[in-house]
Design a protein around this motif. Sequence first.
Motif, PDB file in Angstrom:
ATOM      1  N   ILE A 142      28.376 -25.782  -4.649  1.00  0.00           N
ATOM      2  CA  ILE A 142      29.321 -26.833  -4.285  1.00  0.00           C
ATOM      3  C   ILE A 142      29.543 -27.840  -5.414  1.00  0.00           C
ATOM      4  N   CYS A 143      28.823 -27.691  -6.519  1.00  0.00           N
ATOM      5  CA  CYS A 143      28.981 -28.614  -7.643  1.00  0.00           C
ATOM      6  C   CYS A 143      28.560 -27.908  -8.932  1.00  0.00           C
ATOM      7  N   ASP A 144      28.680 -28.606 -10.038  1.00  0.00           N
ATOM      8  CA  ASP A 144      28.289 -28.060 -11.331  1.00  0.00           C
ATOM      9  C   ASP A 144      26.760 -27.969 -11.390  1.00  0.00           C
ATOM     10  N   MET A 145      26.244 -26.751 -11.464  1.00  0.00           N
ATOM     11  CA  MET A 145      24.804 -26.525 -11.439  1.00  0.00           C
ATOM     12  C   MET A 145      24.253 -26.153 -12.826  1.00  0.00           C
ATOM     13  N   SER A 146      25.045 -26.318 -13.873  1.00  0.00           N
ATOM     14  CA  SER A 146      24.645 -25.850 -15.208  1.00  0.00           C
ATOM     15  C   SER A 146      23.337 -26.472 -15.693  1.00  0.00           C
ATOM     16  N   LYS A 147      23.083 -27.742 -15.378  1.00  0.00           N
ATOM     17  CA  LYS A 147      21.838 -28.382 -15.804  1.00  0.00           C
ATOM     18  C   LYS A 147      20.640 -27.722 -15.134  1.00  0.00           C
ATOM     19  N   LEU A 148      20.795 -27.394 -13.856  1.00  0.00           N
ATOM     20  CA  LEU A 148      19.710 -26.737 -13.143  1.00  0.00           C
ATOM     21  C   LEU A 148      19.494 -25.326 -13.674  1.00  0.00           C
ATOM     22  N   TRP A 149      20.575 -24.634 -14.002  1.00  0.00           N
ATOM     23  CA  TRP A 149      20.430 -23.282 -14.545  1.00  0.00           C
ATOM     24  C   TRP A 149      19.643 -23.309 -15.864  1.00  0.00           C
ATOM     25  N   ARG A 150      19.879 -24.338 -16.681  1.00  0.00           N
ATOM     26  CA  ARG A 150      19.128 -24.444 -17.937  1.00  0.00           C
ATOM     27  C   ARG A 150      17.641 -24.690 -17.670  1.00  0.00           C
ATOM     28  N   LYS A 151      17.340 -25.480 -16.646  1.00  0.00           N
ATOM     29  CA  LYS A 151      15.941 -25.712 -16.294  1.00  0.00           C
ATOM     30  C   LYS A 151      15.283 -24.425 -15.806  1.00  0.00           C
ATOM     31  N   LEU A 152      16.036 -23.628 -15.044  1.00  0.00           N
ATOM     32  CA  LEU A 152      15.504 -22.357 -14.567  1.00  0.00           C
ATOM     33  C   LEU A 152      15.273 -21.392 -15.727  1.00  0.00           C
ATOM     34  N   ASP A 153      16.172 -21.443 -16.719  1.00  0.00           N
ATOM     35  CA  ASP A 153      15.954 -20.635 -17.933  1.00  0.00           C
ATOM     36  C   ASP A 153      14.605 -20.957 -18.551  1.00  0.00           C
ATOM     37  N   GLN A 154      14.300 -22.256 -18.663  1.00  0.00           N
ATOM     38  CA  GLN A 154      13.058 -22.692 -19.275  1.00  0.00           C
ATOM     39  C   GLN A 154      11.848 -22.298 -18.429  1.00  0.00           C
ATOM     40  N   GLN A 155      11.979 -22.448 -17.094  1.00  0.00           N
ATOM     41  CA  GLN A 155      10.852 -22.119 -16.238  1.00  0.00           C
ATOM     42  C   GLN A 155      10.561 -20.616 -16.264  1.00  0.00           C
ATOM     43  N   ILE A 156      11.619 -19.802 -16.242  1.00  0.00           N
ATOM     44  CA  ILE A 156      11.417 -18.349 -16.289  1.00  0.00           C
ATOM     45  C   ILE A 156      10.785 -17.933 -17.615  1.00  0.00           C
ATOM     46  N   ALA A 157      11.230 -18.563 -18.699  1.00  0.00           N
ATOM     47  CA  ALA A 157      10.674 -18.243 -20.020  1.00  0.00           C
ATOM     48  C   ALA A 157       9.190 -18.601 -20.111  1.00  0.00           C
ATOM     49  N   SER A 158       8.777 -19.619 -19.371  1.00  0.00           N
ATOM     50  CA  SER A 158       7.381 -20.064 -19.424  1.00  0.00           C
ATOM     51  C   SER A 158       6.541 -19.473 -18.298  1.00  0.00           C
ATOM     52  N   THR A 159       7.117 -18.576 -17.519  1.00  0.00           N
ATOM     53  CA  THR A 159       6.398 -17.956 -16.399  1.00  0.00           C
ATOM     54  C   THR A 159       6.419 -16.441 -16.547  1.00  0.00           C
ATOM     55  N   PRO A 160       5.525 -15.894 -17.336  1.00  0.00           N
ATOM     56  CA  PRO A 160       5.492 -14.432 -17.509  1.00  0.00           C
ATOM     57  C   PRO A 160       5.054 -13.734 -16.223  1.00  0.00           C
ATOM     58  N   MET A 161       5.666 -12.594 -15.969  1.00  0.00           N
ATOM     59  CA  MET A 161       5.335 -11.827 -14.778  1.00  0.00           C
ATOM     60  C   MET A 161       4.103 -10.946 -15.027  1.00  0.00           C
ATOM     61  N   HIS A 162       3.439 -10.558 -13.945  1.00  0.00           N
ATOM     62  CA  HIS A 162       2.300  -9.647 -14.036  1.00  0.00           C
ATOM     63  C   HIS A 162       2.766  -8.327 -14.624  1.00  0.00           C
ATOM     64  N   ALA A 163       1.886  -7.646 -15.261  1.00  0.00           N
ATOM     65  CA  ALA A 163       2.222  -6.412 -15.981  1.00  0.00           C
ATOM     66  C   ALA A 163       2.912  -5.377 -15.105  1.00  0.00           C
ATOM     67  N   ILE A 164       2.549  -5.326 -13.813  1.00  0.00           N
ATOM     68  CA  ILE A 164       3.133  -4.295 -12.947  1.00  0.00           C
ATOM     69  C   ILE A 164       4.606  -4.583 -12.635  1.00  0.00           C
ATOM     70  N   TYR A 165       5.059  -5.815 -12.892  1.00  0.00           N
ATOM     71  CA  TYR A 165       6.453  -6.175 -12.607  1.00  0.00           C
ATOM     72  C   TYR A 165       7.310  -6.329 -13.864  1.00  0.00           C
ATOM     73  N   GLN A 166       6.706  -6.220 -15.037  1.00  0.00           N
ATOM     74  CA  GLN A 166       7.442  -6.525 -16.266  1.00  0.00           C
ATOM     75  C   GLN A 166       8.615  -5.583 -16.509  1.00  0.00           C
ATOM     76  N   ASN A 167       8.537  -4.379 -16.039  1.00  0.00           N
ATOM     77  CA  ASN A 167       9.639  -3.433 -16.230  1.00  0.00           C
ATOM     78  C   ASN A 167      10.379  -3.119 -14.935  1.00  0.00           C
ATOM     79  N   LYS A 168      10.137  -3.933 -13.907  1.00  0.00           N
ATOM     80  CA  LYS A 168      10.783  -3.709 -12.623  1.00  0.00           C
ATOM     81  C   LYS A 168      12.211  -4.225 -12.651  1.00  0.00           C
ATOM     82  N   MET A 169      13.176  -3.374 -12.324  1.00  0.00           N
ATOM     83  CA  MET A 169      14.583  -3.744 -12.310  1.00  0.00           C
ATOM     84  C   MET A 169      15.115  -3.767 -10.873  1.00  0.00           C
TER      85      MET A 169
END
Length: 296
Positions: free
Chosen positions: A218-245
């Motif tokens: 309902i509004c411009d969410m670009s700032k939140l998307w950038r925060k999610l980019d950073q959180q995902i980059a700093s949250t590595p997944m467990h090895a069993i999920y790293q290649n899960k598509m």
Amino acid sequence: MEGGCETKLSTNGLKSVEFGNQVATLMEIGLGNYGCSHYRRRCKIRAPCCNEIFDCRHCHNEAKNSLEYNPLQRHDIPRHEVEKVICSLCDTEQDVQQYCINCGVCMGKYFCAKCKFFDDDVSKNQYHCDECGICRTGGEENFFHCNKCGCCYSKLMRDAHRCVERAMHHNCSVCSEFLFDTMKDITVLSCGHTMHLECLREMEKRYRYSCPVCSKSICDMSKLWRKLDQQIASTPMHAIYQNKMIWILCNDCGATSHVQFHIVAHKCLNCKSYNTRQTRGGPAASCSSGMSKMVK
């Protein structure tokens, strides 16, 4: 005659009543002293559905749809079928008209014969829209009627809004009140859907930023998307999920994407939005909880 009451014709053609040294036109007598919480007006209406007297249609609807009322007898007043009004100053019952046939007082500075509507507060800039079939506020010069949406919008939105068939002819998706003739402020979301402005504010207080109808942002969410980019980059997944598509559907652009599974959120490859939902493959995951935590 001193101290008496004399009726005469004023220069503008309206009757006036003289009380001692003070002169008040019939347009002004009792102005602001009568009415209800919904409207200031100098008359009441007789409901054609139940033959009872109420200050206005909203008073009727609130009384006849209350929890204390028999569910089998609850109903709204057919507003255009009102035939009788009662003057609040002299209690004379009469056909719908602006001026009382007995005392001559104006029962509403704004009067619409089509809607059988009276209102003394003309600061609302009321006008009648023939396409809507009802009276609206805000000044006719400031609004246009969208035939596809089936309602009046600000002229500022003439070339900027997304048309949705009969956009206001439904209940608010949050509080379930019918929108078309509500007295509350309405907002039009970027997706074209409508809801009460106060309901939108309540959604925002609870960190809900998607349309309840179509789930688009309902509004411009670009700032939140950038925060999610950073959180995902700093949250590595467990090895069993790293290649899960998995396959996801974007609520904003409607595109489907084949992306790597992540517990936080999934990014649309087309528009870069995180307002997505998982459709196939891998453990079920939603970005809703992740976004709420990020906003907080």
